[in-house]
Design an enzyme around this catalytic site. Structure first.
Site, PDB file in Angstrom:
ATOM      1  N   GLN A  21     -28.985 -36.849 -19.166  1.00  0.00           N
ATOM      2  CA  GLN A  21     -27.569 -36.488 -18.989  1.00  0.00           C
ATOM      3  C   GLN A  21     -27.242 -35.186 -19.702  1.00  0.00           C
ATOM      4  O   GLN A  21     -26.339 -34.446 -19.297  1.00  0.00           O
ATOM      5  CB  GLN A  21     -26.673 -37.614 -19.509  1.00  0.00           C
ATOM      6  CG  GLN A  21     -25.180 -37.339 -19.350  1.00  0.00           C
ATOM      7  CD  GLN A  21     -24.335 -38.512 -19.811  1.00  0.00           C
ATOM      8  OE1 GLN A  21     -24.662 -39.661 -19.530  1.00  0.00           O
ATOM      9  NE2 GLN A  21     -23.269 -38.234 -20.536  1.00  0.00           N
TER      10      GLN A  21
ATOM     11  N   TYR B  68     -35.992 -42.832 -15.203  1.00  0.00           N
ATOM     12  CA  TYR B  68     -34.752 -42.281 -15.768  1.00  0.00           C
ATOM     13  C   TYR B  68     -34.559 -42.683 -17.226  1.00  0.00           C
ATOM     14  O   TYR B  68     -34.867 -43.807 -17.630  1.00  0.00           O
ATOM     15  CB  TYR B  68     -33.542 -42.751 -14.950  1.00  0.00           C
ATOM     16  CG  TYR B  68     -32.245 -42.253 -15.552  1.00  0.00           C
ATOM     17  CD1 TYR B  68     -31.874 -40.921 -15.405  1.00  0.00           C
ATOM     18  CD2 TYR B  68     -31.429 -43.090 -16.303  1.00  0.00           C
ATOM     19  CE1 TYR B  68     -30.715 -40.439 -15.973  1.00  0.00           C
ATOM     20  CE2 TYR B  68     -30.259 -42.616 -16.874  1.00  0.00           C
ATOM     21  CZ  TYR B  68     -29.907 -41.297 -16.710  1.00  0.00           C
ATOM     22  OH  TYR B  68     -28.761 -40.819 -17.285  1.00  0.00           O
TER      23      TYR B  68
ATOM     24  N   THR C 122     -44.251   6.593 -24.765  1.00  0.00           N
ATOM     25  CA  THR C 122     -45.008   5.437 -25.244  1.00  0.00           C
ATOM     26  C   THR C 122     -44.852   5.415 -26.763  1.00  0.00           C
ATOM     27  O   THR C 122     -44.816   6.474 -27.401  1.00  0.00           O
ATOM     28  CB  THR C 122     -46.507   5.516 -24.876  1.00  0.00           C
ATOM     29  OG1 THR C 122     -47.109   6.609 -25.582  1.00  0.00           O
ATOM     30  CG2 THR C 122     -46.688   5.714 -23.378  1.00  0.00           C
ATOM     31  N   HIS C 123     -44.747   4.234 -27.325  1.00  0.00           N
ATOM     32  CA  HIS C 123     -44.514   4.085 -28.762  1.00  0.00           C
ATOM     33  C   HIS C 123     -43.219   4.782 -29.189  1.00  0.00           C
ATOM     34  O   HIS C 123     -43.081   5.201 -30.346  1.00  0.00           O
ATOM     35  CB  HIS C 123     -45.683   4.634 -29.594  1.00  0.00           C
ATOM     36  CG  HIS C 123     -47.022   4.113 -29.180  1.00  0.00           C
ATOM     37  ND1 HIS C 123     -47.505   2.888 -29.599  1.00  0.00           N
ATOM     38  CD2 HIS C 123     -47.968   4.644 -28.362  1.00  0.00           C
ATOM     39  CE1 HIS C 123     -48.711   2.697 -29.071  1.00  0.00           C
ATOM     40  NE2 HIS C 123     -49.006   3.737 -28.317  1.00  0.00           N
TER      41      HIS C 123
ATOM     42  N   LYS D 174     -27.054 -31.345 -17.889  1.00  0.00           N
ATOM     43  CA  LYS D 174     -26.028 -30.764 -17.027  1.00  0.00           C
ATOM     44  C   LYS D 174     -25.351 -29.545 -17.640  1.00  0.00           C
ATOM     45  O   LYS D 174     -25.270 -28.479 -17.021  1.00  0.00           O
ATOM     46  CB  LYS D 174     -24.980 -31.818 -16.663  1.00  0.00           C
ATOM     47  CG  LYS D 174     -25.448 -32.789 -15.598  1.00  0.00           C
ATOM     48  CD  LYS D 174     -24.295 -33.566 -14.997  1.00  0.00           C
ATOM     49  CE  LYS D 174     -23.847 -34.688 -15.885  1.00  0.00           C
ATOM     50  NZ  LYS D 174     -22.870 -35.573 -15.212  1.00  0.00           N
TER      51      LYS D 174
ATOM     52  N   SER E  51     -14.310   2.251 -32.046  1.00  0.00           N
ATOM     53  CA  SER E  51     -14.423   1.624 -33.360  1.00  0.00           C
ATOM     54  C   SER E  51     -13.036   1.287 -33.895  1.00  0.00           C
ATOM     55  O   SER E  51     -12.040   1.916 -33.536  1.00  0.00           O
ATOM     56  CB  SER E  51     -15.138   2.569 -34.328  1.00  0.00           C
ATOM     57  OG  SER E  51     -14.971   2.151 -35.652  1.00  0.00           O
TER      58      SER E  51
ATOM     59  N   ASN F 237     -28.070 -42.651 -10.335  1.00  0.00           N
ATOM     60  CA  ASN F 237     -29.144 -41.670 -10.481  1.00  0.00           C
ATOM     61  C   ASN F 237     -29.345 -40.876  -9.196  1.00  0.00           C
ATOM     62  O   ASN F 237     -29.544 -39.653  -9.212  1.00  0.00           O
ATOM     63  CB  ASN F 237     -30.460 -42.378 -10.835  1.00  0.00           C
ATOM     64  CG  ASN F 237     -30.433 -42.999 -12.206  1.00  0.00           C
ATOM     65  OD1 ASN F 237     -29.593 -42.654 -13.019  1.00  0.00           O
ATOM     66  ND2 ASN F 237     -31.347 -43.928 -12.470  1.00  0.00           N
TER      67      ASN F 237
ATOM     68  N   ASN G 148     -18.795   2.932 -28.470  1.00  0.00           N
ATOM     69  CA  ASN G 148     -19.833   1.919 -28.611  1.00  0.00           C
ATOM     70  C   ASN G 148     -20.248   1.327 -27.257  1.00  0.00           C
ATOM     71  O   ASN G 148     -19.394   0.995 -26.433  1.00  0.00           O
ATOM     72  CB  ASN G 148     -19.337   0.792 -29.515  1.00  0.00           C
ATOM     73  CG  ASN G 148     -19.027   1.288 -30.912  1.00  0.00           C
ATOM     74  OD1 ASN G 148     -19.730   2.139 -31.445  1.00  0.00           O
ATOM     75  ND2 ASN G 148     -17.970   0.758 -31.502  1.00  0.00           N
TER      76      ASN G 148
END
Length: 358
Positions: free
Chosen positions: A300, A295, A132-133, A303, A255, A87, A263
């Protein structure tokens, strides 16, 4: 094993500091400590070249390191485990890995902020409708637009300093979570590894597994949130309907059936990665939460998503720092879109200054 490979150099560094601590307290002969450090340096160099395999029967990198030292140094290699547990080794290697990742990502974000500022300066006077919006609202400029993302990233860099303070505590010496009945010098190990302090409580060392990893990934996800708005804007502004920005060919694809298409694949994938970072941070938080003290084997599972998430953030920031200076502004299109109605609020304030109630 693939995640342990990323931690091997940090496991070697932690073991070297531990060997020095054992020698300093008389628990290991000086010549033995020197031999161990040399062996660990050799293993670390091999690991950085992906030339140190971890056999399945050895379970993880920490066992593989000790097995190699024992094979090459005999009984000296077996002495490196004195005064610590698995550990202990895991959390130290992970803490060192996170600290290195934090510095690397901080530099990436700093480069991104500089790229935004350079773009803002180069285009500071070019008009851009403010929305805005998703509707035209008030006049703005590309300088104001790009500087906003630099400002957001600088705020994230300030937040990163507090994450660093959390990581800047040496956990080695907690062993299985209850300390070691040996006269070890935890302050010496912290100094050798460049930590400013010791994580004092051995129980908290184990309890903190997942806590610091979650903080690191949440920071990466928050930084991704700043970038995601930029990516959405670029996606909008580079459409034929807007035409404010042009994406260079290197950041687009065609495409499979429509020859006229261009794209914005890099922009869209980067946008998706921002959401992926939020998902990874949530996954790590879920794995680490809901556990009692000390622990548990659940930890484990931290990770792989942590290492993957930090790699994803590194790749994201590295790509975008090349995209920003490559963007091309269509000044004619933005000027044409900056129509008179954008100045309605400005005109209202002219009337207010003349005495008309707002």
């Amino acid at each position: 094993p693939d995640t342990d490979l990323a931690l091997l150099p940090w496991g070697c560094l932690g073991s070297a500091a531990h060997g020095g601590r054992l020698a300093a307290t008389g628990l290991l002969q000086g010549q033995d400590a020197t031999a161990l450090v040399r062996g660990l340096k050799r293993i670390s160099n091999l690991a950085r070249q992906n030339a140190f395999p971890i056999p399945p029967h050895l379970e993880d990198g920490h066992t593989a390191i000790e097995a190699d030292l024992t094979r090459s140094l005999g009984a000296v290699g077996q002495r490196i485990h004195l005064g610590r547990s698995r550990n202990d080794q895991v959390i130290l290697a992970f803490r060192l890995y996170l600290r290195d990742a934090l510095l690397r990502l901080g530099l990436r974000v700093s480069d991104l902020a500089e790229a935004f500022l350079a773009f803002a300066k180069a285009n500071q006077d070019l008009p851009l409708p403010g929305y805005t919006h998703l509707r035209r609202a008030m006049p703005s400029t590309f300088g104001m637009w790009a500087a906003a993302f630099a400002e957001g990233l600088l705020e994230e860099l300030e937040a990163l300093q507090s994450v660093h303070q959390r990581l800047d505590r040496c956990p080695l010496g907690s062993a299985a979570g209850f300390g070691v009945p040996l006269p070890i010098d935890r302050e010496l190990t912290a100094k050798l590894l460049g930590f400013s302090k010791v994580q004092r409580s051995p129980i908290d060392v184990q309890n903190s597994r997942g806590r610091h990893e979650t903080a690191m990934l949440q920071w990466a996800a928050s930084t991704g949130g700043v970038i995601e708005k930029f990516l959405w804007d670029v996606s909008f502004y580079s459409t034929e309907e807007f035409g404010f920005l042009k994406l260079p060919d290197a950041f687009t694809t065609g495409s499979s059936i429509m020859p006229q298409k261009k794209n914005p694949d890099v922009v869209e994938l980067a946008r998706g990665r921002c959401r992926e970072l939020r998902g990874t941070a949530g996954l790590v938080d879920q794995i680490a939460s809901g556990l009692p003290s000390s622990y548990h084997r659940d930890l484990q599972l931290l990770k792989r998503p942590v290492i993957l998430g930090l790699r994803q953030a590194d790749e994201l920031f590295g790509v975008l720092v090349r995209l920003i200076p490559a963007l091309q502004v269509n000044a004619e299109a933005t000027a044409a879109a900056s129509t008179d109605e954008l100045y309605a609020a400005h005109q209202a304030y002219v009337y207010v200054q003349g005495g008309l109630p707002f």
